[in-house]
Design a protein around this motif. Structure first.
Motif, PDB file in Angstrom:
ATOM      1  N   GLU A  17     -35.738 -12.796  31.453  1.00 26.95           N
ATOM      2  CA  GLU A  17     -36.959 -13.528  31.083  1.00 26.95           C
ATOM      3  C   GLU A  17     -36.665 -15.005  30.856  1.00 26.95           C
ATOM      4  N   LEU A  20     -36.198 -16.647  34.275  1.00 29.98           N
ATOM      5  CA  LEU A  20     -37.491 -16.799  34.958  1.00 29.98           C
ATOM      6  C   LEU A  20     -38.323 -17.909  34.312  1.00 29.98           C
ATOM      7  N   ALA A  21     -38.231 -18.022  32.982  1.00 30.45           N
ATOM      8  CA  ALA A  21     -38.959 -19.091  32.307  1.00 30.45           C
ATOM      9  C   ALA A  21     -38.397 -20.456  32.706  1.00 30.45           C
ATOM     10  N   TRP A  22     -37.066 -20.520  32.880  1.00 23.59           N
ATOM     11  CA  TRP A  22     -36.445 -21.815  33.208  1.00 23.59           C
ATOM     12  C   TRP A  22     -36.831 -22.283  34.617  1.00 23.59           C
ATOM     13  N   ALA A  24     -39.630 -21.448  36.162  1.00 19.28           N
ATOM     14  CA  ALA A  24     -41.090 -21.443  36.361  1.00 19.28           C
ATOM     15  C   ALA A  24     -41.586 -22.819  36.792  1.00 19.28           C
ATOM     16  N   ASP A  25     -42.340 -22.844  37.877  1.00 17.78           N
ATOM     17  CA  ASP A  25     -42.842 -24.114  38.416  1.00 17.78           C
ATOM     18  C   ASP A  25     -44.185 -23.845  39.076  1.00 17.78           C
ATOM     19  N   PRO A  26     -45.254 -24.492  38.579  1.00 19.85           N
ATOM     20  CA  PRO A  26     -46.585 -24.213  39.127  1.00 19.85           C
ATOM     21  C   PRO A  26     -46.763 -24.658  40.583  1.00 19.85           C
ATOM     22  N   CYS A  28     -44.549 -23.945  42.837  1.00 22.61           N
ATOM     23  CA  CYS A  28     -43.805 -22.971  43.640  1.00 22.61           C
ATOM     24  C   CYS A  28     -44.631 -21.686  43.762  1.00 22.61           C
ATOM     25  N   HIS A  31     -40.903 -17.136  43.408  1.00 25.04           N
ATOM     26  CA  HIS A  31     -39.844 -17.128  42.391  1.00 25.04           C
ATOM     27  C   HIS A  31     -39.018 -15.864  42.618  1.00 25.04           C
ATOM     28  N   CYS A 100     -36.714 -20.993  42.782  1.00 19.06           N
ATOM     29  CA  CYS A 100     -38.112 -21.033  43.200  1.00 19.06           C
ATOM     30  C   CYS A 100     -38.300 -22.043  44.321  1.00 19.06           C
TER      31      CYS A 100
END
Lengths: 140, 79
Positions: A17, A20-22, A24-26, A28, A31, A100
Motif C-alpha cells: 500500500e 502504491l501510494a508513493w 500514485a499519479d492522477p 497516469c 499503475h 506508473c
C-alpha cells in the motif's frame, strides 16, 4: 529529492500500500506493482528461510541507475523499488517494483525489465536454509 | 589496497576484507588474476566475479586508483 524514483534497501518489511501510494499519479492511467516472494519449493527441495545480504551503498546506487535507465527508455512517471534484507520467512515479499505511466504498455514492459536488470547486476545475495537445517549461498 | 568480499566468495576465502600490498596501480583484471592465484580454492568463483570501484562495476582494463573503495562482486542472487 524526488525525481520520480524511490529506492529502499533495508530490513523493513515491504508494504504494498505504501509503494502504491508513493507512485500514485492522477496523470497516469496504468499503475503496476510486482512483488517477488520467498518460495518454499525448488524442485524437490523445501526452503525454510532466505537470508538476504547486500553491498551497501552499491546496491542502492545500482538500483537508482537501473530506475533512471528505465525512465529514459519508457514514458514512466514514477518508479519505486524496495529490496528487503536479513532473514525473510517463506511466503513474504523480498522485492517490490512499482511504476506508473500514462498508458499500459510502458509499465507492462518496464517493470519486468527492471526486475531482469536487478537480478543481473544489483549486489545482493541470498543464503538459503533448507528444512533439514542445511545452509547454502544461492548463486545463479 | 583493501578489498571487500561478499557471500560465497567471502566464505570460501574466509574473510570479508583482505589487504594487498602493491607497488604500482593494478587494473581490475590484474586484481582478479592475483586473487585467483592467491586463493586457488576460490579461483572458479573469482572467474565469474566482477570488480567494483567506488560502487560502480569496473571494466577489466580500468586502473584502480589508490584510495578507491574496491570490492569483488560474485554472481548476484537478489530478488
Amino acid at each position: 529529492m524526488d525525481e520520480g524514483i524511490s529506492i529502499q534497501v533495508g530490513v523493513e518489511s515491504i508494504d504494498p500500500e505504501h509503494l502504491l501510494a508513493w507512485i500514485a499519479d492522477p496523470d497516469c492511467g496504468a499503475h503496476l506493482l510486482f512483488l517477488g516472494t520467498t518460495r518454499r519449493t525448488t524442485g524437490e527441495q523445501l526452503t525454510q528461510l532466505l537470508d538476504y545480504h547486500a553491498y551497501l551503498p552499491m546496491a542502492e546506487v545500482e538500483l537508482r541507475r537501473i530506475a533512471a535507465a528505465a525512465l529514459e527508455r519508457w514514458p514512466l512517471k514514477r518508479i519505486a523499488i524496495q529490496h528487503r534484507l536479513g532473514p525473510i520467512p517463506i511466503g513474504q515479499a523480498s522485492v517490490a517494483v512499482a511504476a506508473c505511466s500514462p498508458h499500459r504498455p510502458a509499465v507492462m514492459e518496464g517493470v519486468p525489465w527492471i526486475m531482469d536488470q536487478l537480478k543481473t547486476s544489483v549486489p545482493i545475495w541470498k543464503k538459503e536454509t533448507r528444512d533439514d537445517g542445511s545452509q547454502q549461498w544461492i548463486h545463479p | 589496497m583493501d578489498v571487500e568480499l561478499f557471500a560465497l566468495l567471502a566464505d570460501t576465502i574466509g574473510s570479508q576484507r583482505i589487504s594487498i600490498q602493491t607497488t604500482s596501480p593494478w587494473t581490475a583484471r590484474e586484481l582478479l588474476a592475483h586473487l585467483a592465484r592467491q586463493y586457488p580454492q576460490a579461483a572458479e568463483l573469482i572467474r565469474l566475479s566482477r570488480v567494483a570501484i567506488n560502487h560502480s562495476y569496473a571494466a577489466p582494463d580500468a586502473i584502480i586508483a589508490s584510495g578507491s573503495e574496491v570490492a569483488i562482486i560474485p554472481p548476484v542472487s537478489g530478488g
